[in-house]
Design a protein around this motif. Structure first.
Motif, PDB file in Angstrom:
ATOM      1  N   SER A 191      43.323  15.660 -16.684  1.00  0.00           N
ATOM      2  CA  SER A 191      43.516  17.107 -16.628  1.00  0.00           C
ATOM      3  C   SER A 191      44.631  17.550 -17.578  1.00  0.00           C
ATOM      4  O   SER A 191      44.508  18.566 -18.276  1.00  0.00           O
ATOM      5  CB  SER A 191      43.851  17.517 -15.191  1.00  0.00           C
ATOM      6  N   LYS A 192      45.690  16.781 -17.609  1.00  0.00           N
ATOM      7  CA  LYS A 192      46.811  17.088 -18.506  1.00  0.00           C
ATOM      8  C   LYS A 192      46.369  17.035 -19.961  1.00  0.00           C
ATOM      9  O   LYS A 192      46.703  17.905 -20.770  1.00  0.00           O
ATOM     10  CB  LYS A 192      47.939  16.082 -18.246  1.00  0.00           C
ATOM     11  N   LEU A 193      45.569  16.003 -20.298  1.00  0.00           N
ATOM     12  CA  LEU A 193      45.094  15.860 -21.676  1.00  0.00           C
ATOM     13  C   LEU A 193      44.185  17.022 -22.061  1.00  0.00           C
ATOM     14  O   LEU A 193      44.279  17.551 -23.182  1.00  0.00           O
ATOM     15  CB  LEU A 193      44.351  14.535 -21.825  1.00  0.00           C
ATOM     16  N   ARG A 194      43.318  17.458 -21.148  1.00  0.00           N
ATOM     17  CA  ARG A 194      42.409  18.560 -21.464  1.00  0.00           C
ATOM     18  C   ARG A 194      43.172  19.859 -21.742  1.00  0.00           C
ATOM     19  O   ARG A 194      42.792  20.633 -22.612  1.00  0.00           O
ATOM     20  CB  ARG A 194      41.418  18.765 -20.315  1.00  0.00           C
ATOM     21  N   GLN A 195      44.214  20.113 -20.989  1.00  0.00           N
ATOM     22  CA  GLN A 195      45.025  21.308 -21.234  1.00  0.00           C
ATOM     23  C   GLN A 195      45.619  21.272 -22.637  1.00  0.00           C
ATOM     24  O   GLN A 195      45.768  22.307 -23.292  1.00  0.00           O
ATOM     25  CB  GLN A 195      46.132  21.399 -20.187  1.00  0.00           C
ATOM     26  N   HIS A 196      45.941  20.079 -23.087  1.00  0.00           N
ATOM     27  CA  HIS A 196      46.491  19.912 -24.438  1.00  0.00           C
ATOM     28  C   HIS A 196      45.406  20.060 -25.503  1.00  0.00           C
ATOM     29  O   HIS A 196      45.639  20.647 -26.571  1.00  0.00           O
ATOM     30  CB  HIS A 196      47.152  18.532 -24.533  1.00  0.00           C
ATOM     31  N   GLY A 216      43.922  12.949 -41.031  1.00  0.00           N
ATOM     32  CA  GLY A 216      44.153  14.042 -40.075  1.00  0.00           C
ATOM     33  C   GLY A 216      43.909  13.587 -38.645  1.00  0.00           C
ATOM     34  O   GLY A 216      44.654  13.943 -37.728  1.00  0.00           O
ATOM     35  N   PHE A 217      42.865  12.778 -38.437  1.00  0.00           N
ATOM     36  CA  PHE A 217      42.567  12.254 -37.105  1.00  0.00           C
ATOM     37  C   PHE A 217      43.672  11.316 -36.627  1.00  0.00           C
ATOM     38  O   PHE A 217      44.036  11.290 -35.458  1.00  0.00           O
ATOM     39  CB  PHE A 217      41.231  11.505 -37.115  1.00  0.00           C
ATOM     40  N   LYS A 218      44.224  10.522 -37.570  1.00  0.00           N
ATOM     41  CA  LYS A 218      45.299   9.606 -37.202  1.00  0.00           C
ATOM     42  C   LYS A 218      46.506  10.391 -36.688  1.00  0.00           C
ATOM     43  O   LYS A 218      47.101  10.041 -35.659  1.00  0.00           O
ATOM     44  CB  LYS A 218      45.696   8.753 -38.401  1.00  0.00           C
ATOM     45  N   ALA A 219      46.846  11.480 -37.389  1.00  0.00           N
ATOM     46  CA  ALA A 219      47.967  12.312 -36.958  1.00  0.00           C
ATOM     47  C   ALA A 219      47.666  12.976 -35.613  1.00  0.00           C
ATOM     48  O   ALA A 219      48.547  13.089 -34.746  1.00  0.00           O
ATOM     49  CB  ALA A 219      48.257  13.377 -38.019  1.00  0.00           C
ATOM     50  N   PHE A 220      46.410  13.397 -35.448  1.00  0.00           N
ATOM     51  CA  PHE A 220      46.001  14.029 -34.193  1.00  0.00           C
ATOM     52  C   PHE A 220      46.129  13.053 -33.021  1.00  0.00           C
ATOM     53  O   PHE A 220      46.616  13.403 -31.942  1.00  0.00           O
ATOM     54  CB  PHE A 220      44.549  14.518 -34.328  1.00  0.00           C
ATOM     55  N   ILE A 221      45.684  11.822 -33.225  1.00  0.00           N
ATOM     56  CA  ILE A 221      45.763  10.816 -32.164  1.00  0.00           C
ATOM     57  C   ILE A 221      47.213  10.492 -31.823  1.00  0.00           C
ATOM     58  O   ILE A 221      47.586  10.365 -30.654  1.00  0.00           O
ATOM     59  CB  ILE A 221      44.989   9.547 -32.576  1.00  0.00           C
ATOM     60  N   GLN A 222      48.059  10.380 -32.855  1.00  0.00           N
ATOM     61  CA  GLN A 222      49.469  10.086 -32.603  1.00  0.00           C
ATOM     62  C   GLN A 222      50.142  11.231 -31.857  1.00  0.00           C
ATOM     63  O   GLN A 222      50.931  11.013 -30.928  1.00  0.00           O
ATOM     64  CB  GLN A 222      50.192   9.819 -33.929  1.00  0.00           C
ATOM     65  N   GLN A 223      49.791  12.469 -32.253  1.00  0.00           N
ATOM     66  CA  GLN A 223      50.342  13.649 -31.573  1.00  0.00           C
ATOM     67  C   GLN A 223      49.910  13.673 -30.106  1.00  0.00           C
ATOM     68  O   GLN A 223      50.705  13.985 -29.211  1.00  0.00           O
ATOM     69  CB  GLN A 223      49.848  14.922 -32.284  1.00  0.00           C
ATOM     70  N   THR A 224      48.646  13.305 -29.862  1.00  0.00           N
ATOM     71  CA  THR A 224      48.135  13.279 -28.492  1.00  0.00           C
ATOM     72  C   THR A 224      48.845  12.205 -27.672  1.00  0.00           C
ATOM     73  O   THR A 224      49.186  12.409 -26.496  1.00  0.00           O
ATOM     74  CB  THR A 224      46.614  13.012 -28.500  1.00  0.00           C
ATOM     75  N   ALA A 225      49.079  11.047 -28.298  1.00  0.00           N
ATOM     76  CA  ALA A 225      49.812   9.975 -27.617  1.00  0.00           C
ATOM     77  C   ALA A 225      51.227  10.420 -27.265  1.00  0.00           C
ATOM     78  O   ALA A 225      51.732  10.146 -26.170  1.00  0.00           O
ATOM     79  CB  ALA A 225      49.848   8.731 -28.494  1.00  0.00           C
ATOM     80  N   ASP A 226      51.854  11.138 -28.178  1.00  0.00           N
ATOM     81  CA  ASP A 226      53.212  11.647 -27.921  1.00  0.00           C
ATOM     82  C   ASP A 226      53.201  12.634 -26.768  1.00  0.00           C
ATOM     83  O   ASP A 226      54.106  12.636 -25.914  1.00  0.00           O
ATOM     84  CB  ASP A 226      53.776  12.306 -29.176  1.00  0.00           C
ATOM     85  N   PHE A 227      52.166  13.486 -26.725  1.00  0.00           N
ATOM     86  CA  PHE A 227      52.063  14.470 -25.644  1.00  0.00           C
ATOM     87  C   PHE A 227      51.940  13.774 -24.292  1.00  0.00           C
ATOM     88  O   PHE A 227      52.529  14.193 -23.300  1.00  0.00           O
ATOM     89  CB  PHE A 227      50.861  15.388 -25.878  1.00  0.00           C
ATOM     90  N   LEU A 228      51.137  12.708 -24.241  1.00  0.00           N
ATOM     91  CA  LEU A 228      50.947  11.963 -22.996  1.00  0.00           C
ATOM     92  C   LEU A 228      52.165  11.111 -22.639  1.00  0.00           C
ATOM     93  O   LEU A 228      52.211  10.514 -21.565  1.00  0.00           O
ATOM     94  CB  LEU A 228      49.714  11.066 -23.097  1.00  0.00           C
TER      95      LEU A 228
END
Length: 453
Positions: A187-192, A127-139
């Motif tokens: 700031s962008k990451l925190r909003q996400h 689950g953490f791996k998917a979360f990190i990948q999703q966060t990378a995609d967002f950035l």
């Protein structure tokens, strides 16, 4: 005993002692008896008696009074008692002038998972791996989840060797590395991440804590303890979102979330929070109903203004042990003559420190820069004046009036002005059989302003 001047100077570093280091452990002085209570024993017993039930304790005191050294002692004792302890300084991971709740949670996830990997605990954080990948995609930033990164000075590597394709601490480190140097990206990451705070907590509890607890028990460990140091350094500026001081926002408004990590927790927090109007809310939301444990100064005098002989004796011993780490307490008078040209000079250093360990060691180091032992009264006075003048520059007239009031009443009220006196090290807190009492930093007593009053 022969004085090794180079080692003596290095032993006067302002850095806290690491009591898991055999050499540094020789410099440790246990001040529990003169401080009033054995506070580390209290922290340890809360954890030992709770064992399988998560606990959360709050530890505070003046910056530089010895909290980190005492927490190092706590870590060593808990490890002897078969707990797996993750101790880290928040300043390794966080910018304490610009920090949010998700930053702290991810720092804990990163440090705990790195420690567990080192101890051969097998995590499966899908689950953490998917979360990190999703966060990378967002950035919109490509992040390689294998390879190498450095966390708190230690290399973390993830490769396809032995079937290991993903390292959680590595993935988290690479995410934060992308935002570390850019406030806009942060700031962008925190909003996400903000709407996902509870999801992050669930991932920490299910994929790190729960998995680790099961394997630690199989290894004969009693449980997991996380000690987060240096959060007491979080700055007091207002937050843009809540218009509250940052410590109140993090520890009070968001305190329940910090407490939801399902293992034993010890957080340091700013001393001034204990004097704010939010103190009871802090106890309820983060402390589980318990008051923060406060590490007071080592007493150099009593409430009545007389020398505290036991406190001064141990402070002299601290100075002597930095020069002669194997010295016994009874050898202090003889060995002190090799360090100072008179016992009066050593006593003056101890008194003017106010029992603030870092200030004491810092002034001793300043003396060693100016001359070689035995240190003369003249050299000591120069070091004291240098420290005093730096402190005086920050005090305005209104603060002087408050300081004179504190000196007269030996009390500190909950007002913001009084909190500033504590944060700025203008006022020190002590404890005796009758409870807490307060006195001015003795360096201020050396000033013309105080003497003229």
């Amino acid at each position: 005993m022969k004085l090794d001047l180079k080692r003596f100077f290095q032993a006067c570093s302002p850095a806290p002692l690491d009591l898991t280091n055999t050499d540094q452990k020789r410099y440790y002085i246990n001040f529990a008896e003169v401080r009033g209570e054995n506070l580390i024993k209290q922290l340890q017993q809360e954890i030992s008696y709770s064992e399988d039930q998560p606990s959360c304790q709050l530890f505070t005191g003046h910056i530089g009074c010895g909290k980190s050294t005492e927490l190092s002692q706590l870590k060593a004792r808990l490890e002897e008692d078969s707990f797996h302890v993750v101790y880290f300084e928040a300043t390794e991971d966080l910018d304490l002038a610009d920090v949010d709740i998700t930053d702290i949670l991810l720092a804990i996830a990163r440090q705990v998972s790195a420690s567990l990997e080192k101890s051969k605990i097998q995590l499966k954080p899908t689950g953490f791996k998917a979360f990190i990948q999703q966060t990378a995609d967002f950035l919109q930033t490509p992040i390689e989840l294998t390879g190498e990164a450095e966390i708190a000075g230690a290399k973390i590597t993830a490769s396809s060797e032995k079937g290991v394709e993903f390292s959680l601490p590595l993935g988290l480190a690479k995410i934060t590395a992308k935002t570390k140097d850019s406030q806009q990206t942060r700031s962008k990451l925190r909003q996400h991440l903000e709407p996902q705070t509870n999801k992050i907590l669930t991932l920490i509890n299910e994929e790190i804590i729960k998995t680790a607890q099961q394997q630690l028990k199989q290894k004969g460990r009693k449980g997991l303890v996380v000690i987060v140091d240096n959060l007491d350094r979080i700055q007091y500026q207002k937050t843009s979102s809540s218009n509250k001081p940052l410590p109140e926002y993090l520890f009070v408004d968001r305190g329940e979330q910090l407490r939801k990590i399902n293992c034993h927790l010890v957080y340091t927090l700013p001393l001034a929070l204990n004097y704010s109007n939010e103190r009871e809310a802090l106890k309820s939301r983060l402390g589980g109903g318990s008051s923060p444990i406060i590490l007071p100064m080592v007493p150099v005098k009593t409430r009545e203004g007389q020398d505290d002989l036991d406190g001064l004796e141990l402070l002299r011993y601290l100075v002597v042990k930095r020069a002669f780490p194997d010295a016994k307490l009874e050898e202090c008078p003889e060995l002190a003559t090799e360090l100072f040209d008179s016992m009066e000079a050593l006593d003056k250093l101890c008194r003017v420190s106010g029992g603030h360990v870092r200030n004491l060691v810092g002034m001793l180091r300043a003396c060693l820069k100016k001359d070689t032992p035995p240190i003369s009264a003249k050299v000591l006075d120069k070091a004291i004046k240098q420290e005093r003048d730096g402190l005086l520059k920050a005090i305005d007239e209104e603060e002087w009036e408050l300081l004179f009031k504190v000196e007269k009443e030996q009390e500190v009220k909950g007002d913001i002005e009084y909190q500033k006196l504590l944060r700025s090290l203008f006022v020190f807190e002590y404890q005796d059989d009758d409870g807490s009492w307060y006195s001015l930093n003795p360096l201020l007593l050396e000033s013309k302003k105080y003497k003229s009053r």
